[in-house]
Write an enzyme that holds these catalytic residues in place. Sequence first.
Site, PDB file in Angstrom:
ATOM      1  N   ARG A  64       0.815  -1.225   0.000  1.00 50.30           N
ATOM      2  CA  ARG A  64       0.000   0.000   0.000  1.00 50.30           C
ATOM      3  C   ARG A  64       0.842   1.267   0.000  1.00 50.30           C
ATOM      4  NH1 ARG A  64      -2.701  -4.073   1.952  1.00 50.30           N
ATOM      5  NH2 ARG A  64      -0.665  -4.481   2.796  1.00 50.30           N
ATOM      6  N   THR A  65       1.757   1.365   0.954  1.00 49.43           N
ATOM      7  CA  THR A  65       2.481   2.626   1.140  1.00 49.43           C
ATOM      8  C   THR A  65       3.370   2.937  -0.058  1.00 49.43           C
ATOM      9  OG1 THR A  65       2.500   2.039   3.489  1.00 49.43           O
ATOM     10  CG2 THR A  65       3.834   3.924   2.827  1.00 49.43           C
ATOM     11  N   LYS A  92      25.900  -5.519  -0.764  1.00 54.28           N
ATOM     12  CA  LYS A  92      27.366  -5.427  -0.788  1.00 54.28           C
ATOM     13  C   LYS A  92      27.899  -4.659   0.410  1.00 54.28           C
ATOM     14  CE  LYS A  92      26.921  -5.139  -5.782  1.00 54.28           C
ATOM     15  NZ  LYS A  92      26.853  -4.166  -6.873  1.00 54.28           N
ATOM     16  N   ARG A 114      11.147   3.876   3.985  1.00 52.58           N
ATOM     17  CA  ARG A 114      10.664   2.843   4.932  1.00 52.58           C
ATOM     18  C   ARG A 114      11.860   1.990   5.315  1.00 52.58           C
ATOM     19  NH1 ARG A 114       5.552  -1.125   4.752  1.00 52.58           N
ATOM     20  NH2 ARG A 114       4.635   0.849   5.398  1.00 52.58           N
ATOM     21  N   HIS A 142       4.566   5.716  11.728  1.00 48.37           N
ATOM     22  CA  HIS A 142       4.081   5.567  10.350  1.00 48.37           C
ATOM     23  C   HIS A 142       3.117   6.734  10.145  1.00 48.37           C
ATOM     24  CE1 HIS A 142       2.938   3.962   6.600  1.00 48.37           C
ATOM     25  NE2 HIS A 142       2.602   2.726   6.934  1.00 48.37           N
TER      26      HIS A 142
HETATM   27  N1   CP Z   1      -0.420  -0.159   5.923  1.00 46.93           N
HETATM   28  C1   CP Z   1       0.794  -0.378   5.380  1.00 46.93           C
HETATM   29  O1   CP Z   1       1.788   0.246   5.740  1.00 46.93           O
HETATM   30  O2   CP Z   1       0.793  -1.339   4.404  1.00 46.93           O
HETATM   31  P1   CP Z   1       2.093  -1.756   3.566  1.00 46.93           P
HETATM   32  O3   CP Z   1       3.040  -2.434   4.532  1.00 46.93           O
HETATM   33  O4   CP Z   1       1.596  -2.679   2.495  1.00 46.93           O
HETATM   34  O5   CP Z   1       2.693  -0.505   3.024  1.00 46.93           O
END
Ligand code: CP
Length: 329
Positions: A64-65, A92, A114, A142
Amino acid sequence: MTDDGKYPWPHRHLLTLADYSADDIRHVLTTARGFEGISTRSVKKAPALRGRVVANLFFEDSTRTSMSFQLAAQRLSADVLSFSGKGSSVSKGETLVDTARNIEAMGVDVMVVRHHHSGAAAKLAANVQCSVVNAGDGRHAHPTQGLLDIYTVAKRCGRLDSLDFTGLTVAIVGDIANSRVARSDLIGLKKLGAHVILVGPPTLLPRGFADLGDGMSAELSHDLDAVLPRVDVVNMLRVQFERMGGGKSGGPAFPSTREYTARYGLTAARLKRARPGVVVMHPGPMNRGLEIDAAVADGPNSAILEQVSHGLAVRMAVLFLVTTAAQGT
Ligand code: CP
């Protein structure tokens, strides 16, 4: 929708909602509301970030993100670079900071990151010149998930005009201890005035969450059945086995998945304890049959796919605003 200049945006980065005031959060959501309409046009594009470069650095898996940030940047006409830790020179031995600085050297304006380590986004912000947006760092934060969840609550509960959550009660249920979503939702919801109840087994519900500082507090409960009749929204969290070290059994966090579901799973039968219009949310990905039943996830109370749709508008707003601040306009 573009910024009208009446609210000078002060933040070059989005690392955690703890850094944003209630008015800052409201401004992001109002900006997102303006951007929402772009997705329903025949030409789904706006020129707001034309000539800008957004780099998405994902050192941890995401569906999603990552896709949402990519599409959000494209909808605003930015050029988009997508980096995945897998298959890169990380294998590496290249460090996070070296990776980021080399990508930034290609002329990046915004870096979305992320990473499995808490604090990774802040570390990058201290080592690069461009804006940094946290797309999830370890258990820490998040923030765009928090913003899209708050947007969903506002829309479903008729608070989109006021963005004032006074009188609303939201339960966040499950694996609180391992959840960056819980932390970001909690901070944002409290700043807008909601009453938040954190529900979970004692092993997954640290007592420290009761007092958030800055005069903010959350109610803690181990009894989902008792909490459900009191809430307007119930946000079910994924059980994050990968952070428990005990595999699919849940390790030391709970005796068995069957027992977890019996006490904390949102089944159709359990949902009957809640008010008829209760809003059911989940950040995804879901463990169907564990923390939420398919009949609930796909049922009339569910706002789960709306959350995903709102994520696009919210991320457009965040990319636009941090770029505006970096320009000094
Ligand atoms: N909600 C969320 O962060 O989903 P993903 O891990 O798929 O990005």
